[in-house]
Design a protein around this motif. Structure first.
Motif, PDB file in Angstrom:
ATOM      1  N   THR A  49      49.563  62.758 -10.560  1.00  0.00           N
ATOM      2  CA  THR A  49      49.248  61.953 -11.740  1.00  0.00           C
ATOM      3  C   THR A  49      48.088  62.569 -12.500  1.00  0.00           C
ATOM      4  O   THR A  49      47.116  63.013 -11.901  1.00  0.00           O
ATOM      5  CB  THR A  49      48.853  60.516 -11.311  1.00  0.00           C
ATOM      6  OG1 THR A  49      49.851  59.994 -10.440  1.00  0.00           O
ATOM      7  CG2 THR A  49      48.701  59.593 -12.509  1.00  0.00           C
ATOM      8  N   SER A  64      52.658  60.499 -15.208  1.00  0.00           N
ATOM      9  CA  SER A  64      53.107  60.691 -13.827  1.00  0.00           C
ATOM     10  C   SER A  64      54.126  61.840 -13.770  1.00  0.00           C
ATOM     11  O   SER A  64      54.616  62.293 -14.801  1.00  0.00           O
ATOM     12  CB  SER A  64      53.742  59.402 -13.306  1.00  0.00           C
ATOM     13  OG  SER A  64      55.041  59.253 -13.857  1.00  0.00           O
ATOM     14  N   THR A  88      51.781  56.559 -20.411  1.00  0.00           N
ATOM     15  CA  THR A  88      51.573  55.109 -20.417  1.00  0.00           C
ATOM     16  C   THR A  88      50.166  54.900 -20.972  1.00  0.00           C
ATOM     17  O   THR A  88      49.227  55.580 -20.570  1.00  0.00           O
ATOM     18  CB  THR A  88      51.687  54.538 -18.984  1.00  0.00           C
ATOM     19  OG1 THR A  88      52.991  54.847 -18.482  1.00  0.00           O
ATOM     20  CG2 THR A  88      51.496  53.031 -18.980  1.00  0.00           C
ATOM     21  N   HIS A 112      51.715  46.806  -8.732  1.00  0.00           N
ATOM     22  CA  HIS A 112      52.134  47.423  -9.999  1.00  0.00           C
ATOM     23  C   HIS A 112      53.059  48.623  -9.792  1.00  0.00           C
ATOM     24  O   HIS A 112      53.483  49.259 -10.753  1.00  0.00           O
ATOM     25  CB  HIS A 112      50.911  47.816 -10.828  1.00  0.00           C
ATOM     26  CG  HIS A 112      50.086  46.630 -11.242  1.00  0.00           C
ATOM     27  ND1 HIS A 112      50.391  45.870 -12.339  1.00  0.00           N
ATOM     28  CD2 HIS A 112      48.998  46.069 -10.675  1.00  0.00           C
ATOM     29  CE1 HIS A 112      49.504  44.874 -12.441  1.00  0.00           C
ATOM     30  NE2 HIS A 112      48.654  44.980 -11.439  1.00  0.00           N
ATOM     31  N   VAL A 114      52.633  51.726  -8.680  1.00  0.00           N
ATOM     32  CA  VAL A 114      52.176  53.020  -9.193  1.00  0.00           C
ATOM     33  C   VAL A 114      51.575  53.833  -8.049  1.00  0.00           C
ATOM     34  O   VAL A 114      51.241  53.288  -6.999  1.00  0.00           O
ATOM     35  CB  VAL A 114      51.141  52.867 -10.346  1.00  0.00           C
ATOM     36  CG1 VAL A 114      51.805  52.262 -11.570  1.00  0.00           C
ATOM     37  CG2 VAL A 114      49.921  52.070  -9.912  1.00  0.00           C
ATOM     38  N   ASP A 115      51.456  55.153  -8.266  1.00  0.00           N
ATOM     39  CA  ASP A 115      50.925  56.047  -7.231  1.00  0.00           C
ATOM     40  C   ASP A 115      49.409  56.186  -7.298  1.00  0.00           C
ATOM     41  O   ASP A 115      48.768  56.510  -6.297  1.00  0.00           O
ATOM     42  CB  ASP A 115      51.528  57.453  -7.393  1.00  0.00           C
ATOM     43  CG  ASP A 115      52.988  57.506  -6.978  1.00  0.00           C
ATOM     44  OD1 ASP A 115      53.498  56.488  -6.470  1.00  0.00           O
ATOM     45  OD2 ASP A 115      53.610  58.561  -7.163  1.00  0.00           O
TER      46      ASP A 115
END
Ligand code: ADP
Length: 152
Positions: A49, A64, A88, A112, A114-115
């Protein structure tokens, strides 16, 4: 052990550890960076990311692996397209602060889906609230903490 069970001890531990103690170094790019250069940065820096900042260094987006893959498999000219087109953006970013706990960060990552989360510091410039990127918490950060906590 004063009546405390293992579960509540674990909960107390992960809530007492602060983001400031576990955060990693973030990789940051400018919003004019091309998709091509962002992909090169992903490989060179060995991250998944990238955090995108404005000229003044304030956080404006996140890109990402899959954001980059999605545009790269189309027939777009990725040397000409800036990451700002695919990232984003604020205010849709999920962030954490230094004072929040490891538990808070892990919960945000799970909820959420996400990483990675940028660790941010609030700063005010020209009457506007801006976020400076001072670190990151990722799935790797949390896995490393888990391993540390599991050591005897
Ligand atoms: P990947 O898409 O490579 O599996 P993620 O699961 O982290 O990686 O990203 C999923 C989507 O969420 C992407 O579109 C990405 O831009 C966005 N995203 C990643 N991190 C954040 C974040 N901290 N806050 C908001 N959106 C994020």
């Amino acid at each position: 052990f004063a009546g405390k069970n293992t579960k509540s001890l674990l909960a107390e531990k992960v809530r007492s550890i602060k983001v400031s103690e576990i955060k990693a170094v973030p990789v940051v790019i400018k919003e004019e960076t091309s998709v091509y250069d962002a992909i090169v940065t992903l490989f060179l820096e060995d991250v998944g990311t990238l955090f995108v900042v404005q000229e003044d260094g304030s956080l404006c987006g996140v890109v990402s692996r899959k954001d980059l893959l999605k545009i790269a498999i189309g027939n777009a000219d990725i040397r000409q397209i800036p990451v700002s087109v695919i990232m984003t953006r604020m205010p849709n970013l999920v962030t954490v602060t230094m004072e929040e706990s490891a538990f808070d960060a892990a919960r945000k990552i799970v909820e959420h889906q996400v990483d990675a989360l940028p660790v941010v510091k609030l700063k005010e410039a020209e009457g506007k609230v801006k976020y400076e990127v001072v670190g990151k918490v990722t799935k790797t950060t949390i896995t490393k903490l888990f391993v540390e906590l599991g050591r005897v």
